[in-house]
Motif scaffolding. Structure first.
Motif, mmCIF file in Angstrom:
data_model
loop_
_atom_site.group_PDB
_atom_site.id
_atom_site.type_symbol
_atom_site.label_atom_id
_atom_site.label_comp_id
_atom_site.label_asym_id
_atom_site.label_seq_id
_atom_site.Cartn_x
_atom_site.Cartn_y
_atom_site.Cartn_z
ATOM 1 N N ALA A 23 -6.714 18.450 10.985
ATOM 2 C CA ALA A 23 -8.152 18.465 11.074
ATOM 3 C C ALA A 23 -8.581 17.825 12.302
ATOM 4 O O ALA A 23 -9.632 18.362 12.908
ATOM 5 N N SER A 27 -10.378 19.704 15.504
ATOM 6 C CA SER A 27 -11.615 19.271 15.962
ATOM 7 C C SER A 27 -11.653 18.894 17.451
ATOM 8 O O SER A 27 -12.632 19.418 18.126
ATOM 9 N N LEU A 30 -11.412 22.441 19.223
ATOM 10 C CA LEU A 30 -12.704 23.235 19.109
ATOM 11 C C LEU A 30 -13.492 22.509 20.381
ATOM 12 O O LEU A 30 -14.651 23.239 20.970
ATOM 13 N N GLU A 31 -13.580 21.138 20.185
ATOM 14 C CA GLU A 31 -14.623 20.339 21.030
ATOM 15 C C GLU A 31 -14.103 20.651 22.720
ATOM 16 O O GLU A 31 -15.265 20.707 23.283
ATOM 17 N N SER A 37 -20.239 19.858 18.348
ATOM 18 C CA SER A 37 -21.124 20.571 17.601
ATOM 19 C C SER A 37 -20.971 19.920 15.998
ATOM 20 O O SER A 37 -20.088 18.892 15.827
ATOM 21 N N GLY A 38 -21.769 20.355 15.210
ATOM 22 C CA GLY A 38 -21.879 19.729 13.811
ATOM 23 C C GLY A 38 -20.226 19.974 13.038
ATOM 24 O O GLY A 38 -19.906 19.178 12.425
ATOM 25 N N ALA A 39 -19.765 21.272 13.304
ATOM 26 C CA ALA A 39 -18.412 21.424 12.798
ATOM 27 C C ALA A 39 -17.319 20.598 13.287
ATOM 28 O O ALA A 39 -16.551 19.824 12.548
ATOM 29 N N THR A 40 -17.502 20.215 14.534
ATOM 30 C CA THR A 40 -16.162 19.319 15.004
ATOM 31 C C THR A 40 -16.594 17.985 14.725
ATOM 32 O O THR A 40 -15.620 17.167 14.354
ATOM 33 N N ARG A 41 -17.775 17.446 14.556
ATOM 34 C CA ARG A 41 -18.171 16.151 14.005
ATOM 35 C C ARG A 41 -17.735 16.057 12.571
ATOM 36 O O ARG A 41 -17.104 15.081 11.982
ATOM 37 N N LEU A 42 -18.014 17.131 11.660
ATOM 38 C CA LEU A 42 -17.504 17.181 10.174
ATOM 39 C C LEU A 42 -16.041 16.769 10.179
ATOM 40 O O LEU A 42 -15.480 16.435 9.487
ATOM 41 N N LEU A 43 -15.187 17.757 11.137
ATOM 42 C CA LEU A 43 -13.733 17.597 10.825
ATOM 43 C C LEU A 43 -13.159 16.111 11.247
ATOM 44 O O LEU A 43 -12.275 15.886 10.692
#
Length: 61
Positions: A23, A27, A30-31, A37-43
């Motif tokens: 994960a 992250s 992708l970053e 983004s929200g997805a990378t912060r969530l990961l």
């Protein structure tokens, strides 16, 4: 009974750290490509919950 406990221990000892590392790597990848983004912060938060990188190591001597 013992086999079930050994399987549970194996999941905790092996699968959880591997999932956290995956994960975290996803992250960062992708970053790097698309920016934060929200997805990378969530990961990243999920990886930190599973296995924090900044955990204090205890010394036994």
């Amino acid at each position: 009974m013992i086999q079930k406990r050994i399987a549970q221990w194996a999941v905790v000892a092996i699968a959880v750290p591997v999932a956290a590392a995956g994960a975290r790597r996803l992250s960062h990848t992708l970053e790097a490509r698309r920016g934060p983004s929200g997805a990378t912060r969530l990961l990243t938060k999920g990886a930190d919950l599973m296995r924090p990188q900044k955990a204090k190591r205890r010394r036994f001597f």
